[in-house]
Design an enzyme around this catalytic site. Structure first.
Site, mmCIF file in Angstrom:
data_model
loop_
_atom_site.group_PDB
_atom_site.id
_atom_site.type_symbol
_atom_site.label_atom_id
_atom_site.label_comp_id
_atom_site.label_asym_id
_atom_site.label_seq_id
_atom_site.Cartn_x
_atom_site.Cartn_y
_atom_site.Cartn_z
ATOM 1 N N GLY A 186 0.850 -1.187 0.000
ATOM 2 C CA GLY A 186 0.000 0.000 0.000
ATOM 3 C C GLY A 186 0.883 1.233 0.000
ATOM 4 N N GLY A 242 0.298 -5.140 0.503
ATOM 5 C CA GLY A 242 -0.814 -4.891 -0.408
ATOM 6 C C GLY A 242 -0.685 -5.617 -1.742
ATOM 7 C CD GLU A 249 1.558 -6.453 6.011
ATOM 8 O OE1 GLU A 249 2.193 -7.445 6.429
ATOM 9 O OE2 GLU A 249 1.207 -6.321 4.825
ATOM 10 C CG ASP A 292 -3.136 -5.044 6.062
ATOM 11 O OD1 ASP A 292 -2.059 -5.478 5.609
ATOM 12 O OD2 ASP A 292 -3.533 -3.876 5.824
#
Ligand SMILES: *[C@@H]1O[C@H](CO)[C@@H](O)[C@H](O)[C@H]1NC(C)=O
Length: 306
Positions: free
Chosen positions: A98, A147, A170, A178
């Site tokens: 991300g 991501g 993460e 996630d």
């Protein structure tokens, strides 16, 4: 699921309906969009999605999500699309994760965009795993982290190359693994997923396949030919697509005889990381005291334990 179910899922979701109203009409009526950060193309039998921010290692941002998600419903309904291919531009990364910088800046400015990003990203991950009826092939060449893993690992086919670099990093930024990490990580062999989640350990090349993150391994110089062969298929079934991928996999030579990088540590990893608490895992690593165990402790203290 059937189209009706898919469509009702999509419309039942307030957020999707909103995105659909804004962008869905456009993506359903035109086969191409003028977005630069993600290219949506129809080629041969496939819809080809190219993450196109090579300067940022194709880091995923909200605009990309808002182009890709409604495009799925176009591809699902398009009778000429039998296959979805997703890849990254530039050769260095599929997707490095991300766009954390954009999100944290938006967060600081108190913009709702930071919340929207995660909600819509997770909905996209979920749609890939649960609602796409057409085969989905992710070419995870280069850096595939966080991501980027969420955009690939839930799909039917993931093709790694010797340049693939996987991690779920993460915890090092104070987040949890996630993008569906809570689903796919515990399903890897033994306690491997807990280890990858807590240490952010990087897997390279054929090890991405050995760990079960990729379903196929293809030498990177053959990746272009593989894509051409997939696009040239006539009304392919899932089995036809698997046959092409299997054939390329079988022909790939790089590191063919190399054993899995974590093989020699797997028994230990399975015992250390089967504990029910992180405190117990830490204790297990301390008690073991081997250089590999202490290295993992150092990594964990360097990130979320500090
Ligand atoms: C996403 O990236 C593109 C290309 O770098 C940029 O034009 C766009 O503003 C970004 N969108 C968001 C929401 O950060």
């Amino acid at each position: 699921p059937e189209t009706a179910e898919y469509t009702s899922f999509l419309s039942a979701h307030g957020t999707f309906s909103r995105i659909d109203r804004i962008l869905g009409h456009k993506s359903r009526t035109s086969k191409h969009t003028d977005a630069v950060e993600v290219l949506l193309e129809r080629k041969g039998c496939a819809g080809v999605i190219t993450l196109n921010r090579p300067k940022f290692l194709n880091a995923l941002n909200l605009s990309m999500i808002r182009h890709i998600y409604p495009h799925f419903s176009f591809l699902e309904q398009d009778p000429e699309t039998f296959l979805i291919i997703i890849k990254g531009a530039g050769g260095k990364a599929f997707c490095a994760g991300g766009d954390i910088r954009a999100i944290s800046e938006a967060g600081k400015a108190n913009q709702k965009i930071a919340q929207d990003f995660f909600r819509e990203e997770y909905m996209l991950n979920n749609a890939i795993g649960m609602f796409l009826r057409k085969p989905y092939v992710a070419l995870i060449h280069g850096i595939t982290m966080g991501g980027g893993v969420g955009l690939s690992v839930h799909g039917q086919f993931r093709v790694a190359t010797e340049k693939s670099l996987f991690a779920m990093p993460e915890t090092a930024i104070g987040l949890f693994p996630d993008v569906g990490g809570g689903y796919f990580l515990p399903r890897l062999q033994g306690e491997l997923g807990y280890f990858l989640a807590l240490t952010g350990f990087r897997l390279k090349g054929r090890d991405v396949y050995a760990a079960g993150i990729a379903t196929h391994f293809v030498d990177s110089e053959k990746l272009g030919m593989l894509e051409e062969d997939l696009l040239a298929l006539k009304s392919p079934s899932k089995e036809n697509i698997a046959d092409v991928l299997d054939a390329y996999h079988a022909k790939s030579k790089i590191d063919q005889d190399k054993s899995f990088i974590l093989e020699e540590h797997m028994d230990k990893i399975n015992s250390w990381f089967s504990a029910n608490t992180v405190e117990q895992i830490v204790e297990n690593l301390q008690q073991d005291g081997s250089s590999f165990a202490l290295e993992q402790l150092k990594v964990m203290y360097g990130s979320f334990l500090s």
